[in-house]
Design an enzyme around this catalytic site. Structure first.
Site, short mmCIF file in Angstrom:
data_model
loop_
_atom_site.label_atom_id
_atom_site.label_comp_id
_atom_site.label_asym_id
_atom_site.label_seq_id
_atom_site.Cartn_x
_atom_site.Cartn_y
_atom_site.Cartn_z
N ASP A 197 38.97 64.81 5.94
CA ASP A 197 40.18 64.65 5.14
C ASP A 197 41.30 64.58 6.20
O ASP A 197 41.02 64.26 7.36
CB ASP A 197 40.36 65.82 4.15
CG ASP A 197 41.37 65.53 3.05
OD1 ASP A 197 41.03 64.86 2.08
OD2 ASP A 197 42.54 65.97 3.17
N LYS A 234 36.20 71.59 -1.62
CA LYS A 234 37.18 71.22 -0.59
C LYS A 234 37.31 72.40 0.37
O LYS A 234 37.09 73.54 -0.02
CB LYS A 234 38.56 70.96 -1.23
CG LYS A 234 39.45 70.09 -0.40
CD LYS A 234 39.17 68.63 -0.69
CE LYS A 234 39.87 67.72 0.28
NZ LYS A 234 39.75 66.31 -0.17
N1 GLU Z 1 38.48 63.80 1.69
C1 GLU Z 1 38.06 62.68 0.93
C2 GLU Z 1 38.52 62.83 -0.51
O1 GLU Z 1 39.60 63.34 -0.74
C3 GLU Z 1 36.57 62.38 1.09
C4 GLU Z 1 35.65 63.50 0.75
C5 GLU Z 1 34.18 63.24 1.06
O2 GLU Z 1 33.87 62.18 1.58
O3 GLU Z 1 33.38 64.13 0.78
O4 GLU Z 1 37.90 62.42 -1.46
#
Ligand code: GLU
Length: 444
Positions: free
Chosen positions: A166, A126
């Site tokens: 996100d 992340k």
């Molecule tokens: N931000 C999204 C999550 O919390 C998607 C992450 C992604 O597609 O890599 O899973």
């Protein structure tokens, strides 16, 4: 002291000032007790939990950019590469003023388990920045994204770490980030997901988190002899997840009566008109209160009270800790019997505990919102194949993945004697795969 308690104490003392990270670890470790106790000797010998709660790497950097007044602005940038046992790091970037190391560590930790549940080969990561895209011009957002990528590019790649969106990072931001990555490296590769459809993006990725949430909700209801059609639903938030959760819930015959943003919420007793919301949020980038200008019979209320509206089903799709113990009590008192989390950790620890204790149908975020990252995984597959699949093909695969996630969570809960506790089930099922991979790869 039990291994779980020992590790939780260690996390608290070694990561001071990181309450969100402590909270996520506590929720997970508490529900893994049965598994960990049963395997204590093996896990201790391999230092599994010590490694499981420690990110493999955290990169933190300065992001300087120039605003429209010619003033130099400096933000913080991060990438948390949490766990690569089952695949390269995968997870979104969040641009929001609240972003700090604690929040990104909690999100990276959750992402590791979430990605495991999808069944796809993706590790957990992340990243993000305390940059606030709200109120910024397009040029400012582009300048920020280009500066952010000028540092990040050296740490990511299609086979190492694949960021996505996100909160605060949507198609526009992913596009600017991709453009800068390509310009610096000269590589046209699937290094980010959530890309535009003309440069490697996947059909149905935009809808995936919200649609996936409703697919797993529907599966949970069916499995428990209930149905979605005709139910009254509250959806918090009004971003990408909330909009497409509303769309799918409406397609399946539910009545969504509320949406919100950080300033307040709208209540439309006749059912939300989604075309109005899309125009406000996706075209004008406006606020949810603008809805009542177009639909005068709806009511806008300032503040946090969305959970006081009576409903059958609640879908928190805004942000972490948006639903506390008092909100949970109010929902239950009003007859709400199912909650599925579209956001990451939107229910506080106490709220989650109450839902589990009262045995309502509760699907935690790491299972319920996994459709977004799962479809990112499908975008990676299409990029690797140099092909693109139809909307129906991707949507069908997403549906299958969500049904499988439900089955894994339900099965793990049953195996450990806590049938119907999908919090425990999702944590156990996600953990089992990661741990087996970690054990198989030795001390790394
Ligand atoms: N931000 C999204 C999550 O919390 C998607 C992450 C992604 O597609 O890599 O899973």
């Amino acid at each position: 002291m039990s291994y779980v308690d020992e590790i939780y104490e260690r996390v608290v003392s070694q990561n001071p000032g990181e309450p969100e990270f402590h909270q996520a670890v506590k929720e997970v470790l508490d529900s893994l007790r049965l598994v960990i106790d049963a395997n204590e000797e093996k896990y201790r010998k391999a230092g599994i939990l010590e490694r499981f709660v420690e990110p493999e790497r955290i990169i933190s950097f300065r992001v300087p950019w120039v605003d429209d007044n010619g003033k130099v602005q400096v933000n913080k940038g991060y990438r948390v590469q949490f766990n690569s046992a089952i695949g390269s790091y995968k997870g979104g970037l969040r641009f929001h003023p609240s972003v700090n190391q604690s929040i990104l560590k909690f999100l990276g930790f959750e992402q590791t388990l979430k990605n495991s549940l999808t069944g796809l080969p993706m590790g957990g990561g992340k990243g993000g920045s305390n940059f606030d895209p709200k109120g910024k011009s397009d040029r400012e957002v582009m300048a920020f994204c280009q500066s952010f990528m000028t540092e990040l590019y050296r740490h990511i790649g299609k086979d190492t770490d694949i960021p996505a969106g996100d909160i605060g990072v949507g198609g526009r931001e992913v596009g600017y980030l991709f453009g800068q990555y390509k310009r610096i490296t000269g590589l046209y590769e699937g290094v980010l997901t959530g890309k535009g459809l003309t440069f490697g993006g996947s059909l149905a990725r935009t809808q995936a988190t919200g649609y996936g949430l409703v697919y797993i909700l529907d599966e949970m209801l069916k499995h428990n002899g209930k149905e979605l059609a005709g139910r009254t639903v509250l959806v918090s938030g009004s971003g990408n997840v909330a909009i497409y959760a509303t769309e799918k819930a409406q397609q399946l015959g539910a009545k969504v009566v509320a949406l919100s943003d950080s300033n307040g919420y709208i209540y439309d007793k006749d059912g939300i008109q989604l075309d109005v919301v899309k125009e406000i949020k996706e075209v004008r980038r406006g606020r949810i209160k603008d809805y009542v200008d177009a639909v005068p019979t709806a009511v806008y209320t300032e503040g946090k009270g969305i959970w006081t509206i009576p409903c059958d089903i609640a879908l928190p799709c805004a942000t972490q800790n948006e639903l506390n113990l008092e909100d949970a009590r109010t929902l239950l008192a009003n007859g709400c019997f199912a909650v599925a989390e579209g956001a990451n950790m939107p229910s506080t620890l106490e709220a989650t505990e109450l839902f589990v204790e009262k045995k309502i149908l509760f699907m935690p975020g790491k299972a319920a919102n996994a459709g977004g990252v799962a479809t990112s995984g499908l975008e990676q597959s299409q990029n690797a194949l140099r092909m693109s699949w139809s909307f129906e093909e991707v949507d069908e695969k997403l549906h299958t993945i969500m049904v499988n996630i439900f089955a894994k969570a339900a099965d793990a809960a049953e195996r450990y004697g806590v049938a119907g506790n999908y919090v425990a089930g999702a944590n156990i099922a996600g953990f089992e795969k990661v741990v087996e991979a970690m054990l198989g790869q030795g001390i790394v």
